[in-house]
Design a protein around this motif. Structure first.
Motif, short mmCIF file in Angstrom:
data_model
loop_
_atom_site.label_atom_id
_atom_site.label_comp_id
_atom_site.label_asym_id
_atom_site.label_seq_id
_atom_site.Cartn_x
_atom_site.Cartn_y
_atom_site.Cartn_z
N GLY A 212 0.84 0.36 -4.55
CA GLY A 212 0.02 1.56 -4.60
C GLY A 212 0.90 2.80 -4.54
O GLY A 212 1.98 2.78 -3.96
N LYS A 213 0.45 3.87 -5.14
CA LYS A 213 1.22 5.12 -5.14
C LYS A 213 0.95 5.90 -3.85
O LYS A 213 -0.15 5.84 -3.29
CB LYS A 213 0.83 5.98 -6.35
CG LYS A 213 1.10 5.32 -7.69
CD LYS A 213 2.57 5.06 -7.90
CE LYS A 213 2.82 4.46 -9.28
NZ LYS A 213 4.26 4.16 -9.50
N ASP B 131 -4.22 3.29 -7.05
CA ASP B 131 -4.16 1.90 -6.62
C ASP B 131 -3.22 1.09 -7.51
O ASP B 131 -3.09 1.37 -8.71
CB ASP B 131 -5.55 1.26 -6.66
CG ASP B 131 -6.49 1.83 -5.61
OD1 ASP B 131 -5.99 2.44 -4.65
OD2 ASP B 131 -7.72 1.65 -5.76
N GLY B 132 -2.58 0.09 -6.91
CA GLY B 132 -1.74 -0.81 -7.69
C GLY B 132 -2.59 -1.67 -8.61
O GLY B 132 -3.78 -1.91 -8.35
N ASN C 50 -4.60 10.13 0.80
CA ASN C 50 -4.37 8.75 1.20
C ASN C 50 -3.51 8.03 0.16
O ASN C 50 -3.53 8.35 -1.02
CB ASN C 50 -5.69 8.00 1.37
CG ASN C 50 -6.61 8.66 2.37
OD1 ASN C 50 -6.13 9.31 3.32
ND2 ASN C 50 -7.90 8.50 2.19
N GLY C 51 -2.79 7.01 0.62
CA GLY C 51 -2.03 6.17 -0.29
C GLY C 51 -2.93 5.19 -1.01
O GLY C 51 -4.01 4.82 -0.53
N GLY C 52 -2.50 4.73 -2.18
CA GLY C 52 -3.28 3.79 -2.96
C GLY C 52 -3.12 2.36 -2.45
O GLY C 52 -2.12 2.00 -1.85
N ARG C 53 -4.12 1.53 -2.72
CA ARG C 53 -4.09 0.12 -2.33
C ARG C 53 -3.14 -0.66 -3.23
O ARG C 53 -3.05 -0.42 -4.42
CB ARG C 53 -5.50 -0.47 -2.45
CG ARG C 53 -5.61 -1.95 -2.11
CD ARG C 53 -7.00 -2.48 -2.45
NE ARG C 53 -7.28 -2.33 -3.88
CZ ARG C 53 -6.88 -3.20 -4.80
NH1 ARG C 53 -6.16 -4.27 -4.47
NH2 ARG C 53 -7.19 -3.01 -6.07
N GLY C 54 -2.43 -1.61 -2.65
CA GLY C 54 -1.55 -2.48 -3.44
C GLY C 54 -2.36 -3.47 -4.25
O GLY C 54 -3.47 -3.87 -3.87
N GLY D 284 0.83 -1.20 0.00
CA GLY D 284 0.00 0.00 0.00
C GLY D 284 0.86 1.25 0.00
O GLY D 284 1.96 1.28 0.58
N GLY D 285 0.41 2.29 -0.67
CA GLY D 285 1.15 3.54 -0.69
C GLY D 285 1.03 4.29 0.63
O GLY D 285 0.03 4.18 1.34
N HIS D 286 2.05 5.06 0.96
CA HIS D 286 2.05 5.83 2.21
C HIS D 286 1.10 7.02 2.09
O HIS D 286 0.94 7.63 1.03
CB HIS D 286 3.45 6.34 2.54
CG HIS D 286 4.45 5.26 2.74
ND1 HIS D 286 4.12 4.03 3.25
CD2 HIS D 286 5.80 5.21 2.49
CE1 HIS D 286 5.20 3.27 3.33
NE2 HIS D 286 6.22 3.96 2.86
#
Length: 479
Positions: A71-72, A83-84, A39-43, A17-19
């Protein structure tokens, strides 16, 4: 020529997951407009899906390491990270997913059936999402959660109604070629069949699949020859068909011995005792083959087998065989329990389930295990005091400190949150629950408070100036 692979070890890793982002909105004449970190994106997940166009696991044999994208991270201006991308891995129908210990995780049968082998990590919350009436301007954000990773084993078990078993060169490939439209490789030498061949047979109103399993030899269940590698392909079949060569040129072999050897290997492999058997005496178009079939038929009937004399060359007896197989397959399908409609099963947690456990280990270390506390630890930036205090408050609200006290923990005792491989270990202080009282009122930035009147600001500046002047007047640089 395409190589057939029906068992591989696969290393899958989902995306992290992104930070989250810690940011303050700024614009002209409004330099401190409030938190706006996204928010960070989901992996991305790693998902296995059944694809009828895929017939082998060869691709994963050559490339066993598969990873989804991360995720970014979030950005300022309330921009959430992307999201990834999920990684979708097509597998053949009938693929069984196992863990390293051999436990079955999933049995993928049917076009489109899916299994999430590794789940992507959730993205961290930005400081905008963490803001509340009590925490107006968080100076931190949550880190993204690492994605799952695991080693799995994929085994392909052919999905067929009928399995043809027998010695190499018994005529199994020839039979499947005339019973169906399959075009397997046919030659007059052992181990011509190196892969299970599938064919579709129509007999009246029944349509069924028939599999030509590579030839078995003595010791196949222990790995000799190709037997152990392909015996798994008969597990799903409704009926086993023993194909016996009545015109073999090998003097040391005879059909009855061949049958006993194959049955011994099937028994050794296990799990096939309840499958109905049919015996096919093949190559009766040859005079010697017909004579031998007449000799051994009484013995086979005495053993309780249903016998069919056939010839793949002259097509003798094939119609009777195909309809008999259709009848057995239809009975097996009717005997299977009907699939019930999908139901939602609700499993409420026990009223005393706190969502975590606290255990005292032999070395005196208190270990905290649970999905929430372990995830919260992974999301915490320990270089940020405010983030550490936020973690302390979350653990306190969950009841971790109370359970530590009940377990007998004292100030200075070691506490580990997580498994032995990736635990966070610290010396416990009961005051941690009161948070970061030492840090002041966490998450409240005085820069965002309502501006004070000008007169009050002047009085504060004058007081600070007078205090500094008094300190300077009493200062003696020579001691």
């Amino acid at each position: 020529m395409t190589t057939f692979v029906d068992r591989v070890e696969l290393h899958v890793a989902a995306g992290n997951g992104g930070h989250g982002c810690a940011s303050v909105h700024r614009e002209k004449f409004k330099p401190l407009g409030g938190p706006d970190g996204g928010n960070g994106g989901r992996g991305g997940d790693v998902t296995l899906v059944v694809d009828q166009s895929v017939t082998t696991l060869l691709e994963y044999h050559h490339s066993p390491h598969r990873k989804a994208t991360n995720g970014k991270p979030g950005e300022g201006g309330n921009r959430s990270g992307k999201d990834g991308t999920d990684l979708v891995l097509p597998v053949p129908d009938g693929t069984v997913v196992l863990d390293k210990r051999g436990n079955v995780l999933a049995d993928l049968v049917g076009e489109g059936t899916t299994y999430v082998a590794a789940q992507g990590g959730r993205g961290g919350l930005g400081n905008a999402a963490l803001a509340s009436a009590r925490r107006k301007a968080p100076g931190f954000a949550l880190l993204g959660v690492p994605g799952e990773s695991q080693d799995i084993v994929l085994e392909l078990k052919t999905v067929a109604d009928v399995a043809l078993v027998g010695y190499p060169s018994a005529g199994k490939s020839s039979l499947i070629s005339v019973l169906s439209a399959a075009k397997p490789k046919i030659a007059d030498y052992p181990f011509t069949t190196l892969v299970p061949n599938l064919g579709v047979v129509t007999a009246g109103a029944t349509v069924y699949t028939i599999a030509d399993v590579p030839g078995l030899i003595p010791g196949a269940s222990q790995g000799k020859g190709l037997g152990l590698e392909f015996l798994r392909h008969v597990e799903r079949c409704s009926v086993l068909v023993h194909v016996l060569d009545t015109a073999t040129l090998e003097s040391e072999r005879d059909p009855l011995t061949d049958l006993d050897v194959i049955e011994a290997e099937l028994k050794e492999y296990g799990g096939l005792e309840n499958r109905p058997r049919i015996v096919v005496l093949n190559k009766v178009d040859i005079p010697d083959g017909k004579d031998l079939a007449d000799i051994i038929r009484p013995e086979l009937e005495a053993r309780g087998y249903q016998i069919f004399e056939v010839s793949a060359v002259s097509r003798h007896g094939l119609k009777e065989l195909s309809y008999a197989l259709a009848g057995i397959v239809a009975e097996a399908r009717a005997a299977k329990p009907k699939e019930e409609a999908t139901r939602i099963v609700i499993r409420p947690k026990a009223v005393d389930d706190a969502g975590f456990t606290v255990t005292l280990e032999e070395d005196g270390l208190y270990r905290v295990r649970g999905e929430k506390p372990e995830r919260w630890v992974r999301q915490t930036d320990f270089s940020n005091d405010e983030a550490v205090g936020y973690l302390a408050d979350r653990l306190n609200r969950l009841g971790v400190e109370e359970e530590l006290m009940k377990a007998g923990a004292r100030a200075g005792d070691g506490v580990a949150i997580g498994s032995e491989e990736d635990a966070v270990v610290f010396d416990w202080e009961p005051s941690m629950a009161a948070g970061a009282e030492m840090l002041g009122r966490r998450g409240e930035d005085h820069r965002f408070e309502a501006p004070r009147p000008a007169a009050q600001r002047r009085r504060e500046r004058d007081a600070e100036r007078d205090e500094a002047a008094q300190e300077y007047e009493g200062f003696n640089p020579f001691g």
